[in-house]
Design a protein around this motif. Structure first.
Motif, short mmCIF file in Angstrom:
data_model
loop_
_atom_site.label_atom_id
_atom_site.label_comp_id
_atom_site.label_asym_id
_atom_site.label_seq_id
_atom_site.Cartn_x
_atom_site.Cartn_y
_atom_site.Cartn_z
N UNK A 97 42.35 92.02 37.82
CA UNK A 97 42.06 90.58 37.89
C UNK A 97 41.05 90.20 36.81
N UNK A 98 41.42 89.20 35.99
CA UNK A 98 40.49 88.73 34.96
C UNK A 98 40.64 89.51 33.68
N UNK A 99 41.55 89.05 32.81
CA UNK A 99 41.80 89.80 31.58
C UNK A 99 41.37 88.99 30.36
N UNK A 100 40.07 88.60 30.39
CA UNK A 100 39.46 87.97 29.22
C UNK A 100 38.89 89.04 28.33
N UNK A 101 37.67 88.82 27.82
CA UNK A 101 37.06 89.75 26.88
C UNK A 101 36.95 91.16 27.44
N UNK A 102 36.19 91.33 28.51
CA UNK A 102 35.91 92.68 29.01
C UNK A 102 37.11 93.27 29.75
N UNK A 103 37.87 92.40 30.44
CA UNK A 103 39.06 92.89 31.12
C UNK A 103 40.03 93.54 30.14
N UNK A 104 40.16 92.95 28.96
CA UNK A 104 41.08 93.51 27.96
C UNK A 104 40.60 94.88 27.48
N UNK A 105 39.27 95.03 27.36
CA UNK A 105 38.72 96.34 26.97
C UNK A 105 39.09 97.39 28.02
N UNK A 106 38.91 97.01 29.29
CA UNK A 106 39.24 97.96 30.37
C UNK A 106 40.72 98.33 30.34
N UNK A 107 41.57 97.33 30.17
CA UNK A 107 43.02 97.61 30.19
C UNK A 107 43.37 98.63 29.10
N UNK A 108 42.83 98.41 27.90
CA UNK A 108 43.12 99.35 26.79
C UNK A 108 42.69 100.76 27.17
N UNK A 109 41.48 100.88 27.73
CA UNK A 109 40.97 102.21 28.10
C UNK A 109 41.80 102.82 29.23
N UNK A 110 42.14 102.01 30.22
CA UNK A 110 42.90 102.54 31.36
C UNK A 110 44.27 103.02 30.93
N UNK A 111 44.87 102.31 29.97
CA UNK A 111 46.21 102.71 29.50
C UNK A 111 46.16 104.05 28.75
#
Ligand SMILES: NC(=O)c1ccc[n+]([C@@H]2O[C@H](COP(=O)([O-])OP(=O)(O)OC[C@H]3O[C@@H](n4cnc5c(N)ncnc54)[C@H](O)[C@@H]3O)[C@@H](O)[C@H]2O)c1
Length: 442
Positions: free
Chosen positions: A54-68
């Motif tokens: 939930x919440x894929x702005x600045x920091x959310x996008x960083x997390x998604x990249x790392x999680x992938x």
């Protein structure tokens, strides 16, 4: 009296216009505690961790990249109030070779629909602060673990909601404090565990970051963060500096925060900046900002350690989290550059570079993973690894509550002319027997 709350006390304070939680009505110190010893949260290991984000702005996008980039992770669902942001993440997930995650963008509470899915293990959020607790609570109530960006909660009541929901549902609630995984604070933790600094006495920490441009931006955090500066005076963002120092000091695991006092300077920086950027007659230049530019809080632990904690995001200055840890045998400081002094090893009365200590004391996590992704990657790696192995997370719901509570407690102290305010014991006595965080491996 050191600031023990009761409801009458709160109402007096609220009537004086000092209760400032955004988006929720809360009662600081309203401690809906469970009776008796709380159950130990213990979760079964998961081969694959299926995530709804939930919440894929600045920091959310960083997390998604790392999680992938972490093995055994699937992004099954994505939620944001902005459809295009959801679609962008769906594309990233597809490009990483995973099935397209389900999208949720029907408004501010659409995360609830997502939490009700039966194919998620973890709901992770990187939303504005007012949403952290509602999302974590909805996730845990629906049987999922929760991970949230910092600070986990805005009010004391919210801190208790996280603790109580986590205990009731037996789901982990982890606040993602990336700064606990910085190279040098990992090394310092390793040195602390080896006794290099002797007995710890004192820490200095903070979040000193010129966010004036960001607070007046018309995108990202500019859409919500300035509102907190308008209405609240205290340390609004305590955990980046405090988290790693708290881990070194075994907070909630052998010691705990006892009380704090807090004081803020006047507020000048945001008005000045807005007047220069938009003109002196602009409403943003005339707006009254409650947040004092430089806030300093002083925390004392039950075992007699002290911490000074700064918050300064409205003045022109270089970035710092201070990162100072001091014991009976030595001292380390992180900013403006890493320096160390160890009695018997360093030249007398002289700060040394940490270089020569790296080989001996680099934390095994950094040795294994530092090159590949740095602290943001390592924090996600550790969360997933703990869920996969069934290990207790490095930072748990009690840390999320105690570290985040500083915001509300500092507001309360300032409203009472720097009155000492007690920390709630979110562990309800268990801090005495919980084991310190060890030196975990990758
Ligand atoms: N750990 C760090 O280093 C670090 C760095 C930056 C931000 N943060 C934290 O991350 C969080 C997000 O900050 P950011 O910089 O990414 O902000 P941002 O504004 O860029 O992103 C927030 C996102 O949440 C979405 N959103 C808002 N309300 C929502 C709702 N009810 N449901 C679903 N989506 C919603 C917004 O549309 C946006 O995409 C904050 O808690 C912030 O403190 C941490």
């Amino acid at each position: 009296m050191t600031g023990q709350y009761d409801r009458r006390d709160f109402l007096r304070w609220a009537a004086a216009g000092s209760t400032l939680a955004l988006g929720t009505v809360s009662l600081p110190g309203c401690t809906k505690q469970l009776k008796g010893t709380p159950p130990q949260i213990k979760a079964a290991p998961l081969d694959t961790v299926r995530i709804g984000f939930v919440g894929v702005g600045g920091m959310g996008s960083v997390h998604i990249k790392n999680l992938l980039a972490i093995e055994g992770v699937q992004i099954r669902a994505v939620c944001d109030i902005v459809e295009e942001k959801v679609v962008r993440i769906q594309r990233w997930v597809q490009e990483a070779g995973q099935p397209t995650p389900a999208g949720y963008w029907r408004g501010e509470t659409d995360f609830k629909r997502m939490c009700d899915r039966n194919d998620l293990d973890l709901v992770f959020n990187a939303t504005p602060w007012r949403w952290h607790v509602p999302i974590c609570v909805a996730a845990m109530e629906a049987g999922k673990h929760a991970a949230t960006e910092v600070p986990a909660a805005v009010t004391i009541d919210e801190c208790w909601q996280l603790v109580e929901t986590s205990e009731k549902t037996n789901r982990h609630c982890v606040m993602m404090e990336n700064c606990c995984y910085s190279q040098w604070m990992l090394m310092v933790l390793n040195m602390v565990r080896k006794g290099i600094f002797g007995e710890l006495l004192h820490g200095q920490a903070g979040y000193l970051h010129d966010l004036r441009a960001l607070k007046f931006s018309t995108k990202g955090e500019g859409l919500w963060r300035r509102q907190h500066s308008e209405k609240r005076d205290g340390n609004l963002y305590p955990t980046h500096g405090l988290g790693p120092v708290a881990q070194c000091m075994d907070i909630n695991r052998g010691d705990r925060f006892d009380y704090l006092v807090s004081m803020s300077s006047k507020s000048a920086g945001l008005n000045l900046y807005a007047a220069e950027e938009f003109g002196p007659d602009h409403p943003l230049a005339k707006q009254k900002y409650a947040l004092g530019d430089i806030n300093v809080s002083l925390i004392r632990t039950v075992n007699g350690k002290t911490i000074t904690l700064y918050h300064d995001c409205s003045t022109p200055r270089p970035y710092s989290r201070i990162d100072l840890v001091q014991g009976t045998k030595g001292i380390f400081r992180g900013y403006p550059e890493e320096k160390i002094y160890i009695e018997g090893r360093s030249p007398e009365h002289t700060w040394e570079s940490t270089e020569k200590y790296r080989e001996e004391y680099e934390h095994p996590l950094w040795k294994a993973l530092g090159e590949s992704g740095g602290m943001d990657y390592i924090e996600n790696y550790r969360l997933i690894k703990c869920l996969q192995t069934g290990a207790h997370p490095d930072m748990d719901v009690y840390d999320a509550a105690a570290w985040s509570a500083v915001s509300a407690l500092s507001e309360r102290s300032i409203a009472g002319k720097s009155q000492p305010i007690d920390f709630p014991d979110f562990t309800r006595g268990r801090w005495k027997t919980r084991q310190p965080l060890g030196i975990v491996q990758a």
